[in-house]
Design an enzyme around this catalytic site. Structure first.
Site, short mmCIF file in Angstrom:
data_model
loop_
_atom_site.label_atom_id
_atom_site.label_comp_id
_atom_site.label_asym_id
_atom_site.label_seq_id
_atom_site.Cartn_x
_atom_site.Cartn_y
_atom_site.Cartn_z
N GLU A 122 28.34 -11.06 -25.09
CA GLU A 122 26.97 -11.28 -25.16
C GLU A 122 26.70 -12.93 -25.26
O GLU A 122 25.78 -13.49 -25.03
CB GLU A 122 26.37 -10.85 -26.43
CG GLU A 122 24.64 -10.85 -26.45
CD GLU A 122 23.97 -10.04 -27.75
OE1 GLU A 122 22.94 -10.19 -27.63
OE2 GLU A 122 24.79 -9.59 -28.47
N HIS A 209 18.74 -6.85 -23.71
CA HIS A 209 17.64 -6.38 -24.78
C HIS A 209 16.15 -7.06 -24.37
O HIS A 209 15.71 -7.99 -24.79
CB HIS A 209 17.95 -6.77 -26.32
CG HIS A 209 18.61 -7.88 -26.52
ND1 HIS A 209 18.02 -9.24 -26.13
CD2 HIS A 209 19.78 -8.16 -27.33
CE1 HIS A 209 18.73 -10.10 -26.65
NE2 HIS A 209 19.81 -9.45 -27.46
N ASN A 212 13.13 -9.35 -26.11
CA ASN A 212 13.96 -9.87 -27.35
C ASN A 212 14.64 -11.33 -26.59
O ASN A 212 15.62 -11.12 -25.78
CB ASN A 212 14.70 -9.14 -28.21
CG ASN A 212 13.93 -8.03 -28.77
OD1 ASN A 212 13.95 -6.89 -28.44
ND2 ASN A 212 12.98 -8.43 -29.88
N ARG A 220 0.15 -14.95 -16.53
CA ARG A 220 0.54 -16.20 -15.52
C ARG A 220 1.96 -16.42 -15.64
O ARG A 220 2.14 -17.24 -14.62
CB ARG A 220 -0.15 -17.22 -15.92
CG ARG A 220 -1.89 -17.14 -15.79
CD ARG A 220 -2.82 -18.30 -15.61
NE ARG A 220 -4.14 -18.18 -15.26
CZ ARG A 220 -4.82 -17.75 -16.29
NH1 ARG A 220 -4.84 -17.83 -17.52
NH2 ARG A 220 -6.31 -17.56 -15.94
N ASP A 241 14.64 1.05 -31.63
CA ASP A 241 14.97 1.36 -33.32
C ASP A 241 13.66 1.49 -34.02
O ASP A 241 13.90 1.66 -35.12
CB ASP A 241 16.09 0.42 -33.72
CG ASP A 241 15.50 -0.99 -33.61
OD1 ASP A 241 14.65 -1.42 -33.32
OD2 ASP A 241 16.07 -2.05 -34.46
N ASP A 267 22.30 -2.06 -30.21
CA ASP A 267 22.77 -3.40 -30.55
C ASP A 267 22.81 -3.18 -32.20
O ASP A 267 22.73 -4.15 -33.19
CB ASP A 267 21.34 -4.20 -30.43
CG ASP A 267 21.52 -5.81 -30.44
OD1 ASP A 267 22.82 -6.31 -30.63
OD2 ASP A 267 20.61 -6.55 -30.60
N LEU A 302 15.27 -11.36 -36.29
CA LEU A 302 16.03 -10.11 -36.26
C LEU A 302 17.29 -10.36 -35.78
O LEU A 302 17.59 -11.19 -34.90
CB LEU A 302 15.34 -9.10 -35.25
CG LEU A 302 13.95 -8.64 -35.65
CD1 LEU A 302 13.39 -7.79 -34.76
CD2 LEU A 302 13.90 -7.68 -36.98
#
Length: 377
Positions: A122, A209, A212, A220, A241, A267, A302
């Site tokens: 990631e 994701h 996020n 636009r 979740d 995740d 988060l």
């Protein structure tokens, strides 16, 4: 083994009444051993495939410890996740190398628990403005040579890499990744529609994701979300979740992309399956309260989820997603994204006999069969 009296998942028809037979480790037209498993009152679904999770039961993939990875694999299998592609964080190359080598050693040892089918980098090829819970000190411009070194350390197990395509050298990186057998997913990015579209045209095939750590989808400025929608070969990850994405948006994504293009991911963090508290995460710390995990001292950021993929599947169904669509998004679609769909992700004859019996009343797990062996009943 012959599984009888269940409602069996079918990619084309949803759920059908038929037997499921195994002959050793594979699904077959007839039972090879005379054993019978009664699935009355149950759905029979393929074992789930999680292509984006960081940890569980107090362990994190980025710790690169053999025992920790084994505990993760055991827990995931107990949750009906039979194939895993855990994700590393934004870390220095030497630590990423250790993660890759640990994964390769685990795979070579033919360890028990869910099968390690790949790994997901990631980080570190992300942007500072949308790093989220990633450690900005270790961000790195896209580097195909570095990715190749990590792929060699992993013995070919790197299947996914997340990329911010506005970073310099991104298009060359995408081509290098594809040459190394790695699927590129756009995420942790400020990319606009045009930049994301160029990355998809260069060969990126996923969105990390969705919604996020990327620009919002507006009328636009459609950004990565709009670019992903406009490229029908692209699949979108979704954290379902109940925290990361509003139920209405989950329903909209399944309608917009279609169930064949959505990939449910957990995740999940090391706090999954653990009590509330403070936990380390990628050289930083997170705080967990109930179903919500945030960066310590930054409750608006988060950090990931504390819900298993099976929990996310149940949540999707509670939001109004048809069970067959949620199952496909948590099994066949992620299997496709890491190239294991020829042997996993559906219940077709000749594929590996990995499946889960779910109680029709509450979708709780009644039994788990992994590669022909009953591991939970």
């Amino acid at each position: 083994m012959r599984v009888i009296n269940g409602q069996v998942f079918d990619l084309e028809q949803g759920f059908v009444e038929r037997d499921v037979c195994t002959d050793g480790t594979l699904l077959s037209a007839a039972s090879g051993d005379g054993e019978t498993l009664d699935a009355a009152g149950c759905y029979v679904i393929p074992g789930l495939v999680d292509v984006h999770f960081h940890g569980c039961v107090g362990e994190d993939f980025s710790d690169a410890t053999p025992d920790g990875l084994q505990r993760m694999a055991d827990f995931e299998l107990s949750q009906g996740v039979t194939y895993i592609c855990p994700a590393g964080m934004t870390l220095p190359e030497d630590q990423l190398t250790a993660i890759c080598k640990n994964a390769a050693a685990h795979r070579a040892a033919a360890s028990h628990g869910a099968e390690l089918a790949g790994l997901h980098l990631e980080g570190p090829f992300l942007c500072m403005a949308k790093k989220g819970a990633q450690n900005g000190a270790f961000l790195h411009d896209p580097d195909g040579d570095m990715l190749h070194r990590l792929q060699e350390a992993a013995n070919g197990l790197v299947k996914l890499v997340t990329l911010a395509p506005e970073q310099p050298g991104s298009l060359e990186f995408i081509r290098a990744a594809r040459a190394d057998g790695v699927n590129v997913s756009l995420g942790h990015t400020t990319a606009d529609y045009e930049t994301a579209s160029a990355a998809y045209e260069a060969g990126a095939r996923q969105a990390t994701h969705l919604f996020n750590a990327m620009p919002p989808f507006t009328h636009r400025e459609p950004g990565v979300v709009g670019a992903a929608f406009d490229h029908p070969e692209v699949r979108a990850e979704l954290i379902c979740d109940g925290i990361h994405i509003h139920p209405s948006v989950v329903r909209a994504v399944f309608r917009l992309f279609g169930p064949e293009r959505v990939i449910l991911i957990s995740d999940s963090l090391r706090a999954t399956g653990m009590p509330d508290g403070v936990y380390p995460f990628g050289g930083q710390e997170i705080e967990v309260h109930g179903n919500r995990a945030t960066m310590l001292g930054h409750p608006e950021t988060l950090a990931g989820s504390v819900t298993s993929l099976m929990g996310c599947l149940r949540q999707a169904v509670s939001f109004g997603i048809p069970l067959a669509d949620a199952v496909r998004a948590a099994s066949f679609n992620p299997a496709q994204s890491i190239g294991i769909d020829q042997r996993a992700g559906s219940l077709d004859t000749g594929k590996e006999a990995s499946f889960v019996l779910l109680d029709k009343t509450d979708l709780s797990i009644r039994s788990i069969v992994f590669k022909g062996a009953l591991v939970q009943d």
